[in-house]
Scaffold this motif. Structure first.
Motif, PDB file in Angstrom:
ATOM      1  N   MET A 165      -4.602   9.143  -8.981  1.00  0.00           N
ATOM      2  CA  MET A 165      -4.923   7.983  -8.150  1.00  0.00           C
ATOM      3  C   MET A 165      -5.840   6.993  -8.865  1.00  0.00           C
ATOM      4  O   MET A 165      -5.840   5.797  -8.530  1.00  0.00           O
ATOM      5  N   GLU A 166      -6.603   7.482  -9.819  1.00  0.00           N
ATOM      6  CA  GLU A 166      -7.505   6.593 -10.551  1.00  0.00           C
ATOM      7  C   GLU A 166      -6.747   5.553 -11.371  1.00  0.00           C
ATOM      8  O   GLU A 166      -7.288   4.499 -11.702  1.00  0.00           O
ATOM      9  N   THR A 167      -5.499   5.841 -11.708  1.00  0.00           N
ATOM     10  CA  THR A 167      -4.693   4.908 -12.499  1.00  0.00           C
ATOM     11  C   THR A 167      -3.720   4.116 -11.631  1.00  0.00           C
ATOM     12  O   THR A 167      -2.932   3.322 -12.164  1.00  0.00           O
ATOM     13  N   MET A 168      -3.741   4.342 -10.322  1.00  0.00           N
ATOM     14  CA  MET A 168      -2.808   3.664  -9.412  1.00  0.00           C
ATOM     15  C   MET A 168      -3.563   2.663  -8.552  1.00  0.00           C
ATOM     16  O   MET A 168      -4.731   2.856  -8.224  1.00  0.00           O
ATOM     17  N   GLU A 169      -2.877   1.612  -8.186  1.00  0.00           N
ATOM     18  CA  GLU A 169      -3.470   0.595  -7.323  1.00  0.00           C
ATOM     19  C   GLU A 169      -2.862   0.678  -5.932  1.00  0.00           C
ATOM     20  O   GLU A 169      -1.733   1.096  -5.750  1.00  0.00           O
ATOM     21  N   ASN A 170      -3.656   0.265  -4.958  1.00  0.00           N
ATOM     22  CA  ASN A 170      -3.183   0.178  -3.568  1.00  0.00           C
ATOM     23  C   ASN A 170      -2.581   1.497  -3.078  1.00  0.00           C
ATOM     24  O   ASN A 170      -1.434   1.556  -2.633  1.00  0.00           O
ATOM     25  N   ILE A 171      -3.375   2.532  -3.176  1.00  0.00           N
ATOM     26  CA  ILE A 171      -2.938   3.840  -2.688  1.00  0.00           C
ATOM     27  C   ILE A 171      -4.073   4.511  -1.939  1.00  0.00           C
ATOM     28  O   ILE A 171      -5.250   4.374  -2.305  1.00  0.00           O
ATOM     29  N   LYS A 172      -3.721   5.205  -0.875  1.00  0.00           N
ATOM     30  CA  LYS A 172      -4.667   5.996  -0.087  1.00  0.00           C
ATOM     31  C   LYS A 172      -4.112   7.402   0.068  1.00  0.00           C
ATOM     32  O   LYS A 172      -2.895   7.596   0.148  1.00  0.00           O
ATOM     33  N   MET A 173      -5.009   8.368   0.118  1.00  0.00           N
ATOM     34  CA  MET A 173      -4.601   9.758   0.306  1.00  0.00           C
ATOM     35  C   MET A 173      -5.316  10.360   1.498  1.00  0.00           C
ATOM     36  O   MET A 173      -6.521  10.161   1.678  1.00  0.00           O
ATOM     37  N   MET A 174      -4.557  11.081   2.308  1.00  0.00           N
ATOM     38  CA  MET A 174      -5.157  11.860   3.388  1.00  0.00           C
ATOM     39  C   MET A 174      -4.893  13.335   3.133  1.00  0.00           C
ATOM     40  O   MET A 174      -3.769  13.734   2.842  1.00  0.00           O
ATOM     41  N   VAL A 175      -5.931  14.148   3.235  1.00  0.00           N
ATOM     42  CA  VAL A 175      -5.816  15.602   3.177  1.00  0.00           C
ATOM     43  C   VAL A 175      -6.148  16.120   4.568  1.00  0.00           C
ATOM     44  O   VAL A 175      -7.224  15.824   5.105  1.00  0.00           O
ATOM     45  N   VAL A 176      -5.233  16.876   5.168  1.00  0.00           N
ATOM     46  CA  VAL A 176      -5.449  17.355   6.532  1.00  0.00           C
ATOM     47  C   VAL A 176      -4.911  18.779   6.668  1.00  0.00           C
ATOM     48  O   VAL A 176      -3.870  19.123   6.115  1.00  0.00           O
ATOM     49  N   VAL A 177      -5.659  19.599   7.373  1.00  0.00           N
ATOM     50  CA  VAL A 177      -5.242  20.982   7.655  1.00  0.00           C
ATOM     51  C   VAL A 177      -4.279  20.959   8.842  1.00  0.00           C
ATOM     52  O   VAL A 177      -4.495  20.225   9.809  1.00  0.00           O
ATOM     53  N   ASN A 178      -3.209  21.752   8.778  1.00  0.00           N
ATOM     54  CA  ASN A 178      -2.241  21.709   9.886  1.00  0.00           C
ATOM     55  C   ASN A 178      -2.822  22.308  11.169  1.00  0.00           C
ATOM     56  O   ASN A 178      -2.716  21.715  12.242  1.00  0.00           O
ATOM     57  N   MET A 235       0.838  -1.197   0.000  1.00  0.00           N
ATOM     58  CA  MET A 235       0.000   0.000   0.000  1.00  0.00           C
ATOM     59  C   MET A 235       0.874   1.249   0.000  1.00  0.00           C
ATOM     60  O   MET A 235       1.871   1.328   0.701  1.00  0.00           O
ATOM     61  N   LYS A 236       0.495   2.232  -0.807  1.00  0.00           N
ATOM     62  CA  LYS A 236       1.149   3.536  -0.851  1.00  0.00           C
ATOM     63  C   LYS A 236       0.268   4.538  -0.097  1.00  0.00           C
ATOM     64  O   LYS A 236      -0.969   4.437  -0.110  1.00  0.00           O
ATOM     65  N   TYR A 237       0.923   5.526   0.523  1.00  0.00           N
ATOM     66  CA  TYR A 237       0.200   6.513   1.317  1.00  0.00           C
ATOM     67  C   TYR A 237       0.667   7.918   0.938  1.00  0.00           C
ATOM     68  O   TYR A 237       1.854   8.223   0.986  1.00  0.00           O
ATOM     69  N   LEU A 238      -0.283   8.763   0.575  1.00  0.00           N
ATOM     70  CA  LEU A 238      -0.003  10.162   0.251  1.00  0.00           C
ATOM     71  C   LEU A 238      -0.679  11.039   1.295  1.00  0.00           C
ATOM     72  O   LEU A 238      -1.886  10.938   1.508  1.00  0.00           O
ATOM     73  N   VAL A 239       0.113  11.880   1.963  1.00  0.00           N
ATOM     74  CA  VAL A 239      -0.410  12.777   2.990  1.00  0.00           C
ATOM     75  C   VAL A 239      -0.239  14.215   2.513  1.00  0.00           C
ATOM     76  O   VAL A 239       0.898  14.678   2.325  1.00  0.00           O
ATOM     77  N   VAL A 240      -1.347  14.900   2.297  1.00  0.00           N
ATOM     78  CA  VAL A 240      -1.320  16.302   1.886  1.00  0.00           C
ATOM     79  C   VAL A 240      -1.636  17.153   3.118  1.00  0.00           C
ATOM     80  O   VAL A 240      -2.750  17.134   3.637  1.00  0.00           O
ATOM     81  N   ILE A 241      -0.629  17.878   3.596  1.00  0.00           N
ATOM     82  CA  ILE A 241      -0.787  18.776   4.734  1.00  0.00           C
ATOM     83  C   ILE A 241      -0.932  20.189   4.187  1.00  0.00           C
ATOM     84  O   ILE A 241      -0.035  20.695   3.507  1.00  0.00           O
ATOM     85  N   VAL A 242      -2.065  20.821   4.456  1.00  0.00           N
ATOM     86  CA  VAL A 242      -2.336  22.129   3.854  1.00  0.00           C
ATOM     87  C   VAL A 242      -2.659  23.150   4.934  1.00  0.00           C
ATOM     88  O   VAL A 242      -3.376  22.856   5.891  1.00  0.00           O
ATOM     89  N   ALA A 243      -2.102  24.334   4.782  1.00  0.00           N
ATOM     90  CA  ALA A 243      -2.338  25.418   5.735  1.00  0.00           C
ATOM     91  C   ALA A 243      -3.435  26.349   5.235  1.00  0.00           C
ATOM     92  O   ALA A 243      -3.568  26.580   4.036  1.00  0.00           O
TER      93      ALA A 243
END
Length: 397
Positions: free
Chosen positions: A328-341, A1-9
């Motif tokens: 992400m639609e073309t990738m397998e086994n990936i999750k993304m989290m978007v979170v405000v700092n 599994m791949k994990y993408l974490v987007v931290i946005v201010a």
């Protein structure tokens, strides 16, 4: 599994009476975030512990998986690691931001903590002048690449917290100046800097052009630097980090992540979103976890620019979330989290310790499908940022 974490201010805020009691996030057009929300697990997270001052060094430590109480660190030392410089044993590191102060009655008011988004070259000119002309104090200036720079000074550690300039927009600075015997040399350097900057050709030209001068430095960010455990040791996953922030880069380097420099990453709304997104997608090819840090919303929030904040949110949705969701639609086994700092409020022009929303895609939706502050009333709450990240990386979300 791949994990993408987007931290946005800077996404979340308080309602504005003049905007029909809506927040900038509720007023912004965010079709990509809304589409993700309809297929995501969402909820609130408390990124600022009760006993710490709200700040980026606090929220980002937590969102990178470190307890900010246990690993509380000085902003300047983290930035020094990000810049690749280190004070000698008899020096302390301090942030040295080039700012604009405005006269007001018997005080000076913090007008712009970014020096009008001071450029790399212009800040270098001003830093060189300070290095050459500040006298009678053992001090070294280190160019951070814009308004945010560092100063190493041979003096005993400063124990009292020095106020960051981004907390002081619209405030008279007198009550926030360093005080006491331990800070005398800091005030001496600041006073010299104001004279040097006032006489500098850069500011003389700005005065002729009727532009605000960059007329002072602001010294802050004191504190210690504990030993930080590696990301691999905590999660047994390889990781990369992409950010324009020296401080965030410092955390990445100290925890043995691969820190990726991206040309055109400024930390402001003019940052190269496309370059940062491309870098994140490249890193996902070889890494288990990729952190993408976006700080463009902070400046417009802390300066109280409501309409600019709405535009920033819309740009983030179009230029960051849109391409990532499509990839992400073309990738397998990936999750993304978007979170405000943390909350950077355009209403208060301050940070706020209120909870912020997280979004994990794909997930189990329990919400209205709109990405805004109402997500704080849904889903599973997390009492700390490290708890949230651990749940995400262990597939409990």
């Amino acid at each position: 599994m791949k994990y993408l974490v987007v931290i946005v201010a800077g996404l979340t805020d308080r309602p504005f009476a003049e905007k029909d009691n809506k927040t900038p996030l509720q007023l912004a057009d965010t079709p990509n975030l809304d589409a993700l929300t309809q297929q995501a697990t969402c909820g609130p997270v408390q990124t600022i512990p009760d006993d710490l001052n709200p700040g980026n060094e606090v929220s980002n430590l937590g969102l990178l998986g470190l307890d900010p109480v246990k690993y509380a660190s000085g902003h300047a030392l983290l930035s020094a690691k990000g810049l690749g410089v280190e004070p000698s044993p008899d020096e302390i590191a301090l942030c040295c931001d080039l700012v604009t102060l405005q006269p007001a009655h018997d005080d000076m008011v913090m007008k712009d903590y970014t020096g009008d988004q001071l450029s790399h070259d212009d800040s270098g000119l001003l830093l060189n002048a300070l290095q050459e002309q500040v006298i009678d104090v053992p001090v070294t200036f280190h160019h951070g690449g814009g308004y945010h720079n560092l100063m190493f000074i041979k003096t005993p550690p400063i124990t009292k917290r020095l106020s960051p300039p981004n907390e002081l927009i619209g405030e008279g600075i007198r009550q926030f100046m360093p005080e006491g015997n331990e800070a005398r040399e800091l005030v001496f350097v600041m006073n010299q800097a104001q004279i040097i900057l006032h006489n500098h050709a850069y500011n003389q030209k700005r005065n002729i052009e009727k532009k605000d001068p960059v007329n002072s430095i602001w010294i802050w960010g004191n504190g210690r630097l504990p030993s930080l455990p590696s990301f691999w040791k905590r999660y047994e996953k390889s990781a990369s980090l992409i950010s324009a922030s020296l401080m965030v880069k410092g955390i990445g380097k100290l925890t043995r992540m691969d820190v990726v420099d991206v040309e055109g990453a400024t930390g402001f709304s003019n940052t190269s979103y496309s370059a940062k997104v491309s870098a994140a997608l490249r890193e996902l090819e070889t890494k288990d976890v990729v952190f993408l840090h976006i700080s463009a919303g902070e400046e417009v929030s802390l300066k109280g620019n409501i309409d600019d904040k709405i535009l920033m949110i819309e740009d983030f949705d179009i230029e960051v979330i849109g391409p990532l969701a499509q990839a992400m639609e073309t990738m397998e086994n990936i999750k993304m989290m978007v979170v405000v700092n943390h909350v950077s409020s355009a209403q208060m022009m301050k940070y706020d310790r209120a909870p912020v929303p997280y979004l994990v895609y794909p997930g189990s939706p329990e919400n209205s499908g709109h990405y805004d502050e109402q997500l704080l009333e849904t889903g599973k709450p997390f009492s700390s940022a490290p708890e949230l990240l651990t749940a995400f990386l262990t597939d409990k979300l």
